[in-house]
Design an enzyme around this catalytic site. Structure first.
Site, PDB file in Angstrom:
ATOM      1  N   ASN A   1       0.341  -5.098   9.659  1.00 34.50           N
ATOM      2  CA  ASN A   1       1.512  -5.818   9.169  1.00 34.50           C
ATOM      3  C   ASN A   1       2.353  -6.182  10.388  1.00 34.50           C
ATOM      4  OD1 ASN A   1       3.930  -6.686   8.073  1.00 34.50           O
ATOM      5  ND2 ASN A   1       4.100  -5.029   6.598  1.00 34.50           N
TER       6      ASN A   1
ATOM      7  N   ARG B   1      -1.306  -8.623   6.556  1.00 33.87           N
ATOM      8  CA  ARG B   1      -0.204  -9.176   5.773  1.00 33.87           C
ATOM      9  C   ARG B   1       0.208 -10.499   6.411  1.00 33.87           C
ATOM     10  NH1 ARG B   1       6.137  -8.238   6.279  1.00 33.87           N
ATOM     11  NH2 ARG B   1       6.807  -9.273   4.374  1.00 33.87           N
TER      12      ARG B   1
ATOM     13  N   HIS C   1       7.633 -11.041  -0.178  1.00 37.98           N
ATOM     14  CA  HIS C   1       7.466  -9.620  -0.499  1.00 37.98           C
ATOM     15  C   HIS C   1       6.625  -9.440  -1.759  1.00 37.98           C
ATOM     16  CE1 HIS C   1      11.583  -8.942   1.654  1.00 37.98           C
ATOM     17  NE2 HIS C   1      10.579  -8.803   2.529  1.00 37.98           N
TER      18      HIS C   1
ATOM     19  N   GLY D   1      15.104  -3.843   2.362  1.00 41.02           N
ATOM     20  CA  GLY D   1      14.849  -3.376   3.713  1.00 41.02           C
ATOM     21  C   GLY D   1      15.619  -4.261   4.664  1.00 41.02           C
TER      22      GLY D   1
ATOM     23  N   GLY E   1      14.555  -7.067   5.574  1.00 39.95           N
ATOM     24  CA  GLY E   1      14.431  -8.219   4.691  1.00 39.95           C
ATOM     25  C   GLY E   1      14.612  -7.711   3.279  1.00 39.95           C
TER      26      GLY E   1
ATOM     27  N   ARG F   1      19.582 -12.027   8.263  1.00 42.13           N
ATOM     28  CA  ARG F   1      19.549 -13.312   7.557  1.00 42.13           C
ATOM     29  C   ARG F   1      20.705 -13.421   6.571  1.00 42.13           C
ATOM     30  NH1 ARG F   1      13.482 -12.884   5.636  1.00 42.13           N
ATOM     31  NH2 ARG F   1      13.320 -11.106   7.022  1.00 42.13           N
TER      32      ARG F   1
ATOM     33  N   PHE G   1      20.742  -0.222   8.627  1.00 44.12           N
ATOM     34  CA  PHE G   1      21.667   0.271   7.612  1.00 44.12           C
ATOM     35  C   PHE G   1      22.266   1.621   7.995  1.00 44.12           C
ATOM     36  CE2 PHE G   1      22.381  -2.068   3.717  1.00 44.12           C
ATOM     37  CZ  PHE G   1      23.345  -1.277   3.080  1.00 44.12           C
TER      38      PHE G   1
ATOM     39  N   VAL H   1      15.744   0.658   2.528  1.00 42.39           N
ATOM     40  CA  VAL H   1      17.098   0.889   2.026  1.00 42.39           C
ATOM     41  C   VAL H   1      17.054   1.337   0.574  1.00 42.39           C
ATOM     42  CG1 VAL H   1      19.331  -0.184   1.549  1.00 42.39           C
ATOM     43  CG2 VAL H   1      18.100  -0.770   3.653  1.00 42.39           C
ATOM     44  N   GLY H   2      16.266   0.670  -0.236  1.00 41.45           N
ATOM     45  CA  GLY H   2      16.196   1.000  -1.655  1.00 41.45           C
ATOM     46  C   GLY H   2      15.715   2.415  -1.915  1.00 41.45           C
ATOM     47  N   GLU H   3      14.777   2.889  -1.108  1.00 43.89           N
ATOM     48  CA  GLU H   3      14.212   4.220  -1.299  1.00 43.89           C
ATOM     49  C   GLU H   3      15.102   5.324  -0.750  1.00 43.89           C
ATOM     50  OE1 GLU H   3      10.223   4.243   0.330  1.00 43.89           O
ATOM     51  OE2 GLU H   3       9.861   2.237  -0.484  1.00 43.89           O
ATOM     52  N   ASN H   4      15.931   4.999   0.243  1.00 45.46           N
ATOM     53  CA  ASN H   4      16.623   6.055   0.984  1.00 45.46           C
ATOM     54  C   ASN H   4      18.139   6.040   0.894  1.00 45.46           C
ATOM     55  OD1 ASN H   4      14.219   7.260   2.299  1.00 45.46           O
ATOM     56  ND2 ASN H   4      14.048   5.244   3.246  1.00 45.46           N
TER      57      ASN H   4
ATOM     58  N   GLU I   1       2.656  -1.325   0.614  1.00 40.96           N
ATOM     59  CA  GLU I   1       2.015  -2.615   0.815  1.00 40.96           C
ATOM     60  C   GLU I   1       0.676  -2.464   1.530  1.00 40.96           C
ATOM     61  OE1 GLU I   1       5.209  -5.894   1.702  1.00 40.96           O
ATOM     62  OE2 GLU I   1       5.962  -3.977   2.467  1.00 40.96           O
TER      63      GLU I   1
END
Length: 399
Positions: free
Chosen positions: A10, A91, A180, A210, A212, A241, A283, A331-334, A384
């Protein structure tokens, strides 16, 4: 072929993930991460069965980084040519209108991916380098491209069409492609398994957060909407971004500041988002600044959450109601705060997060919704690499 491994590469905009995985058992033989490419404090971590190699050194570019990885693999273990690899899965971010399923790579495919770089200038060039180096090092193994845009290829026309002159759009292949996709497809499948339900029964919102970031609305196992569009620039606020902006801003910058297209491209892709607002795009660094009382960092966080909540609401409407909302990505997981704040005050919509479950430390798939919540709220780690490995193996087996 069932006993073989797949090397997954990736090659991203500023980092390279790699993993040697058994696609049938999901066992990871080895994996690693190259970070901060092009910066003086580059970093390589390589995890293998006998230990961990952790090195900090300058990494000039993606090609140099991949070469370093291959050298480290051979140094601490054995060359990849002796690892029983049956395929290399790559990827690739943008497939345009050309690629929407796993594709065996040849010179023509490499050129076509490179030609699509104008649609993903941060990613496709890096993807191509990863493919080129891997093909040089492993010339006798089939290489397979798996595209981020593939899962969203079947978006309804109303969701994929921009309201601009149709002839201009057709001539320039302008539509909403989404990104994604490998993560959104994998996570939504894991959600169905976790809940013990058929994907056809579920209305899902998946939040891949993340550096992204993107969100998707998935109805009956198929994506009906997503936040990213022609390029990965649209949608949520991201690390560097901007996400959604008034397109008139681009015209304004050109006319009033004399900024050229490439300068505006650099601004929106590399110097905006959290970094543009706070000076940092990591983050963890952002939260540290907030804890220290930095007002710019606080505003960046607030803008990030505001946009996330805006799309969650929009997708609930598009789906006609939601059964499950899932957080994934780094970010979503942690990040406890983002999960809490993005769903705060939504009890009237049947969405309630349990504070204790949300704050519990875990790397596993888990439920964080309150027992009184009508909507399931989950955290599901994305994988992924495993999804790419399985897609690569399936294609090679079919051939």
């Amino acid at each position: 072929m069932s006993d073989g491994t797949v090397l997954v590469i990736n090659s991203g905009s500023s980092s390279i993930k790699f993993q040697l995985v058994h696609p049938d058992t999901a066992e990871s033989v080895a994996h690693g991460l190259i970070e901060r490419i092009g910066e003086p404090d580059g970093h390589i971590v390589y995890n293998h069965r006998t230990g961990v190699e952790d090195r900090s050194l300058p990494i000039a570019d993606h090609r140099a980084g991949l070469k370093m990885v291959l050298d480290i693999v051979a140094e601490v273990g054995r060359p990849l040519s002796e690892a029983g690899i049956i395929a290399v899965g790559h990827r690739v971010v943008h497939g345009g209108d050309i690629f929407y399923s796993p594709t065996l790579i040849d010179d023509g495919v490499v050129k076509a991916i490179a030609d699509l770089s104008n649609l993903a200038p941060l990613h496709n060039p890096a993807n191509v380098i990863g493919i080129e180096v891997a093909r040089e090092e492993l010339p006798d193994v089939p290489h397979v491209a798996v595209f981020d845009t593939a899962f969203f290829h079947t978006l309804p026309a109303a969701a994929s069409t921009y309201a601009i002159d149709r002839d201009v759009a057709k001539a320039n292949q302008i539509r909403r492609y989404g990104f994604h996709g490998t993560s959104h497809e994998y996570v939504s499948g894991r959600v169905a398994d976790f809940l013990g339900k058929d994907p056809a029964e579920l209305n899902q919102i998946v939040l891949h957060l993340g550096n992204g970031a993107s969100a998707s609305a998935i109805k009956g196992g198929k994506a009906i909407d997503t936040t990213m569009g022609l390029t990965p620039l649209e949608g949520l606020v991201m690390g560097t971004r901007s996400g959604d902006i008034d397109p008139g801003i681009i015209l304004h910058l050109n006319r009033n500041s004399g900024m050229k297209v490439d300068e505006i491209d650099d601004l929106l892709n590399r110097r905006s988002g959290l970094k543009g607002l706070s000076g940092v795009n990591d983050f963890r660094a952002l939260l540290a600044l907030i804890e220290g009382g930095d007002q710019d960092a606080q505003l960046a966080y607030d803008v990030y959450v505001h946009m996330l909540r805006k799309y969650i609401g929009a997708f609930i409407v598009q789906l006609g109601g939601v059964d499950v909302i899932t957080f994934t990505g780094g970010v979503g997981e942690n990040n406890i705060d983002v999960r809490r704040d993005s769903l705060a005050g939504l009890s009237r919509l049947g969405i309630e997060v349990d504070p204790a479950l949300n704050e519990a430390k875990s790397r596993d798939e888990r439920r964080i919704s309150a027992s009184t919540s009508a909507v399931e709220v989950l955290v599901v780690p994305t994988n992924e690499e495993l999804a790419i490995a399985r897609a690569a193996k399936a294609l090679v087996a079919a051939l």
